[in-house]
Design an enzyme around this catalytic site. Structure first.
Site, PDB file in Angstrom:
ATOM      1  N   ARG A  37       0.700  -1.154   0.066  1.00  0.00           N
ATOM      2  CA  ARG A  37      -0.075  -0.059  -0.071  1.00  0.00           C
ATOM      3  C   ARG A  37       0.857   1.072   0.018  1.00  0.00           C
ATOM      4  O   ARG A  37       0.571   2.233  -0.624  1.00  0.00           O
ATOM      5  CB  ARG A  37      -0.931   0.034   1.099  1.00  0.00           C
ATOM      6  CG  ARG A  37      -1.942  -1.257   1.414  1.00  0.00           C
ATOM      7  CD  ARG A  37      -3.231  -0.916   1.003  1.00  0.00           C
ATOM      8  NE  ARG A  37      -4.019   0.276   1.388  1.00  0.00           N
ATOM      9  CZ  ARG A  37      -4.486   0.432   2.924  1.00  0.00           C
ATOM     10  NH1 ARG A  37      -4.338  -0.724   3.580  1.00  0.00           N
ATOM     11  NH2 ARG A  37      -5.047   1.391   3.267  1.00  0.00           N
ATOM     12  N   HIS A  53      -7.383   7.866  10.949  1.00  0.00           N
ATOM     13  CA  HIS A  53      -6.918   6.519  11.048  1.00  0.00           C
ATOM     14  C   HIS A  53      -5.478   6.251  10.793  1.00  0.00           C
ATOM     15  O   HIS A  53      -4.811   5.079  10.475  1.00  0.00           O
ATOM     16  CB  HIS A  53      -7.702   5.659   9.781  1.00  0.00           C
ATOM     17  CG  HIS A  53      -9.280   5.502  10.219  1.00  0.00           C
ATOM     18  ND1 HIS A  53     -10.156   5.127   9.326  1.00  0.00           N
ATOM     19  CD2 HIS A  53      -9.902   5.611  11.599  1.00  0.00           C
ATOM     20  CE1 HIS A  53     -11.484   5.226   9.806  1.00  0.00           C
ATOM     21  NE2 HIS A  53     -11.163   5.465  11.077  1.00  0.00           N
TER      22      HIS A  53
HETATM   23  C1  BJW Z   1     -16.374   7.559  -4.742  1.00  0.00           C
HETATM   24  C2  BJW Z   1     -15.412   7.457  -5.682  1.00  0.00           C
HETATM   25  C3  BJW Z   1     -15.225   8.697  -6.413  1.00  0.00           C
HETATM   26  C4  BJW Z   1     -15.646   5.634  -4.966  1.00  0.00           C
HETATM   27  N1  BJW Z   1     -15.689   9.636  -6.108  1.00  0.00           N
HETATM   28  N2  BJW Z   1     -16.868   8.947  -4.233  1.00  0.00           N
HETATM   29  C5  BJW Z   1     -20.586   1.254  16.682  1.00  0.00           C
HETATM   30  C6  BJW Z   1     -20.051   2.288  17.546  1.00  0.00           C
HETATM   31  C7  BJW Z   1     -18.704   2.609  17.584  1.00  0.00           C
HETATM   32  C8  BJW Z   1     -17.850   1.768  17.203  1.00  0.00           C
HETATM   33  C9  BJW Z   1     -18.191   0.408  16.261  1.00  0.00           C
HETATM   34  C10 BJW Z   1     -19.782   0.240  16.548  1.00  0.00           C
HETATM   35  N3  BJW Z   1     -19.952  -0.885  15.593  1.00  0.00           N
HETATM   36  C11 BJW Z   1     -18.668  -1.241  15.462  1.00  0.00           C
HETATM   37  C12 BJW Z   1     -17.589  -0.473  15.669  1.00  0.00           C
HETATM   38  C13 BJW Z   1     -16.176  -0.757  15.589  1.00  0.00           C
HETATM   39  C14 BJW Z   1     -15.696  -0.708  14.259  1.00  0.00           C
HETATM   40  C15 BJW Z   1     -16.572  -0.566  13.265  1.00  0.00           C
HETATM   41  O1  BJW Z   1     -17.071   0.687  12.871  1.00  0.00           O
HETATM   42  N4  BJW Z   1     -16.882  -1.431  12.437  1.00  0.00           N
HETATM   43  C16 BJW Z   1     -17.843  -1.374  11.478  1.00  0.00           C
HETATM   44  C17 BJW Z   1     -17.300  -2.393  10.413  1.00  0.00           C
HETATM   45  C18 BJW Z   1     -19.207  -1.739  11.891  1.00  0.00           C
HETATM   46  N5  BJW Z   1     -14.622   0.734  14.426  1.00  0.00           N
HETATM   47  C19 BJW Z   1     -13.624   0.447  15.055  1.00  0.00           C
HETATM   48  O2  BJW Z   1     -13.219  -0.639  15.346  1.00  0.00           O
HETATM   49  C20 BJW Z   1     -12.804   1.551  15.197  1.00  0.00           C
HETATM   50  N6  BJW Z   1     -12.533   2.033  16.416  1.00  0.00           N
HETATM   51  C21 BJW Z   1     -13.352   2.083  17.550  1.00  0.00           C
HETATM   52  O3  BJW Z   1     -14.673   2.258  17.382  1.00  0.00           O
HETATM   53  O4  BJW Z   1     -12.947   2.361  18.766  1.00  0.00           O
HETATM   54  C22 BJW Z   1     -13.841   2.729  19.869  1.00  0.00           C
HETATM   55  C23 BJW Z   1     -14.595   3.936  19.741  1.00  0.00           C
HETATM   56  C24 BJW Z   1     -15.854   4.190  19.896  1.00  0.00           C
HETATM   57  C25 BJW Z   1     -16.371   5.336  19.830  1.00  0.00           C
HETATM   58  C26 BJW Z   1     -15.706   6.487  19.645  1.00  0.00           C
HETATM   59  C27 BJW Z   1     -14.386   6.375  19.733  1.00  0.00           C
HETATM   60  C28 BJW Z   1     -13.740   4.895  19.426  1.00  0.00           C
HETATM   61  C29 BJW Z   1     -11.528   1.885  14.574  1.00  0.00           C
HETATM   62  C30 BJW Z   1     -11.823   1.613  13.044  1.00  0.00           C
HETATM   63  C31 BJW Z   1     -10.591   1.619  12.158  1.00  0.00           C
HETATM   64  C32 BJW Z   1     -10.928   1.567  10.682  1.00  0.00           C
HETATM   65  N7  BJW Z   1      -9.536   1.061  10.126  1.00  0.00           N
HETATM   66  C33 BJW Z   1      -9.510   1.172   8.548  1.00  0.00           C
HETATM   67  C34 BJW Z   1      -8.169   0.519   8.221  1.00  0.00           C
HETATM   68  C35 BJW Z   1      -7.186   1.730   8.520  1.00  0.00           C
HETATM   69  C36 BJW Z   1      -5.716   1.146   7.879  1.00  0.00           C
HETATM   70  C37 BJW Z   1      -5.790   0.957   6.606  1.00  0.00           C
HETATM   71  O5  BJW Z   1      -6.213   1.732   5.596  1.00  0.00           O
HETATM   72  O6  BJW Z   1      -5.514  -0.166   6.198  1.00  0.00           O
HETATM   73  O7  BJW Z   1      -9.688   2.441   8.002  1.00  0.00           O
HETATM   74  S1  BJW Z   1     -11.006   0.209   7.841  1.00  0.00           S
HETATM   75  C38 BJW Z   1     -11.346   1.014   6.521  1.00  0.00           C
HETATM   76  O8  BJW Z   1     -12.372   1.558   6.445  1.00  0.00           O
HETATM   77  C39 BJW Z   1     -10.374   2.327   6.775  1.00  0.00           C
HETATM   78  C40 BJW Z   1     -10.966   3.445   5.965  1.00  0.00           C
HETATM   79  O9  BJW Z   1     -10.463   4.474   6.677  1.00  0.00           O
HETATM   80  C41 BJW Z   1     -12.376   3.273   6.863  1.00  0.00           C
HETATM   81  C42 BJW Z   1     -13.390   3.861   6.172  1.00  0.00           C
HETATM   82  O10 BJW Z   1     -13.669   3.499   4.836  1.00  0.00           O
HETATM   83  P1  BJW Z   1     -14.065   4.322   3.644  1.00  0.00           P
HETATM   84  O11 BJW Z   1     -13.280   5.645   3.473  1.00  0.00           O
HETATM   85  O12 BJW Z   1     -15.441   4.838   3.886  1.00  0.00           O
HETATM   86  O13 BJW Z   1     -14.125   3.490   2.436  1.00  0.00           O
HETATM   87  P2  BJW Z   1     -15.240   2.576   1.547  1.00  0.00           P
HETATM   88  O14 BJW Z   1     -14.435   1.738   0.550  1.00  0.00           O
HETATM   89  O15 BJW Z   1     -15.892   1.831   2.595  1.00  0.00           O
HETATM   90  O16 BJW Z   1     -15.954   3.580   0.775  1.00  0.00           O
HETATM   91  C43 BJW Z   1     -15.570   4.499  -0.376  1.00  0.00           C
HETATM   92  C44 BJW Z   1     -16.892   5.130  -0.795  1.00  0.00           C
HETATM   93  O17 BJW Z   1     -16.214   6.194  -1.927  1.00  0.00           O
HETATM   94  C45 BJW Z   1     -17.977   4.364  -1.119  1.00  0.00           C
HETATM   95  O18 BJW Z   1     -19.169   5.048  -0.738  1.00  0.00           O
HETATM   96  C46 BJW Z   1     -17.801   5.012  -2.772  1.00  0.00           C
HETATM   97  O19 BJW Z   1     -19.075   4.998  -3.223  1.00  0.00           O
HETATM   98  C47 BJW Z   1     -17.153   6.118  -2.885  1.00  0.00           C
HETATM   99  N8  BJW Z   1     -16.348   6.415  -4.123  1.00  0.00           N
HETATM  100  N9  BJW Z   1     -14.851   6.199  -5.656  1.00  0.00           N
HETATM  101  C48 BJW Z   1     -16.610   9.913  -4.987  1.00  0.00           C
HETATM  102  N10 BJW Z   1     -14.316   8.708  -7.518  1.00  0.00           N
END
Ligand code: BJW
Length: 230
Positions: free
Chosen positions: A56, A105
């Site tokens: 990456r 992140h």
């Molecule tokens: C376009 C386009 C173009 C395409 N033009 N648009 C409820 C409450 C709180 C927490 C949780 C909960 N339920 C579960 C959790 C835990 C968990 C979580 O959310 N899990 C879910 C799967 C349900 N969260 C965590 O574990 C987080 N920590 C945590 O919650 O700690 C406790 C806490 C609680 C409350 C407050 C504070 C703390 C940590 C999350 C860490 C995420 N890590 C990753 C990897 C990072 C490193 C790496 O890059 O490898 O982060 S996962 C991955 O997803 C990465 C991204 O940043 C993240 C979000 O993804 P993103 O950016 O939205 O990408 P996509 O692919 O999903 O979407 C792309 C979009 O772009 C699409 O909509 C397309 O349509 C669009 N698009 N081309 C415009 N040209």
């Protein structure tokens, strides 16, 4: 003067050639996230996790900021109020376009010691045996936030959202918390919300602009910079 807070996700870097996570051919279709993006995965197989992030990092170094990154940097420079840019992305394309951003992140281009939390610029190819410049431990990890870990700046971001006049989300599916909850914070505080995406995400935004970010974002930035200022 009006304050704008902007949250970006993988979609803003898609047109720079970096993959998104949850599309059909996205990163999570090629890799099992439980094997590469959790602290448990790193404890089990650090070499495999480093290999994933080394690839990456290489892709990121070859990519260039696109018109959407450039437009946001211009907005931050030219908007008479404050523009807070928060990114979920670990790439450095916002910075290379000239913006200042909060990486909730973490950052692909930085390394972190699993023992003492010291951070330093990551070499192109990282391995666990890279010694920590502060304590010497051979427990180097990428400075990124994995599932189950606490994102950076959450309190600061929640506060910035609450004191904004406008909250925009660009290129994020809104599936990962706490980032996915910021639009709800804005709604409850009666702050205007807008999303930019290829398609509707299902979040309750007041407005949406749909199409590639390299088109919708520069158009929007031009538009709001031309508005008469309060
Ligand atoms: C376009 C386009 C173009 C395409 N033009 N648009 C409820 C409450 C709180 C927490 C949780 C909960 N339920 C579960 C959790 C835990 C968990 C979580 O959310 N899990 C879910 C799967 C349900 N969260 C965590 O574990 C987080 N920590 C945590 O919650 O700690 C406790 C806490 C609680 C409350 C407050 C504070 C703390 C940590 C999350 C860490 C995420 N890590 C990753 C990897 C990072 C490193 C790496 O890059 O490898 O982060 S996962 C991955 O997803 C990465 C991204 O940043 C993240 C979000 O993804 P993103 O950016 O939205 O990408 P996509 O692919 O999903 O979407 C792309 C979009 O772009 C699409 O909509 C397309 O349509 C669009 N698009 N081309 C415009 N040209």
């Amino acid at each position: 003067m009006q304050t704008i807070t902007i949250l970006t996700g993988a979609g803003i870097s898609a047109e720079s050639g970096l993959g998104t996570f949850r599309s059909k051919d996205g990163i999570w279709a090629k890799y099992d996230l439980t094997k590469v993006a959790t602290p448990e995965a790193f404890a089990r197989d650090p070499e495999m996790v480093h290999e994933f992030y080394n690839l990456r990092r290489e892709a990121c170094a070859k990519a260039a900021p696109n018109a959407a990154h450039v437009a946001l940097a211009r907005l931050q420079r030219e908007w008479p109020g404050e523009v807070v840019i928060v990114t979920q992305n670990v790439d450095d394309l916002h910075e290379r376009a000239g913006a200042s951003v909060l990486h909730m992140h973490g950052e692909l281009m930085r390394a972190r010691c699993s023992d003492c939390d010291h951070r330093w610029p990551a070499p192109a190819v990282m391995q666990i045996s890279d010694p920590c410049p502060a304590c010497g431990a051979a427990k180097a990890r990428p400075d990124v936030v994995w599932f189950g870990e606490y994102p950076y700046f959450d309190d600061e971001i929640s506060l910035a959202v609450r004191r904004s006049d406008l909250f925009a989300v660009i290129g994020s599916s809104g599936q990962v918390y706490p980032a996915a909850g910021y639009a709800g914070i804005a709604k409850r505080a009666r702050i205007r919300t807008i999303e930019f995406n290829l398609k509707r995400t299902g979040g309750k935004f007041d407005q949406g602009r749909y199409g590639p970010a390299t088109e919708t974002v520069p158009f929007w930035v031009d538009e709001i910079l031309r508005l008469p200022k309060e």
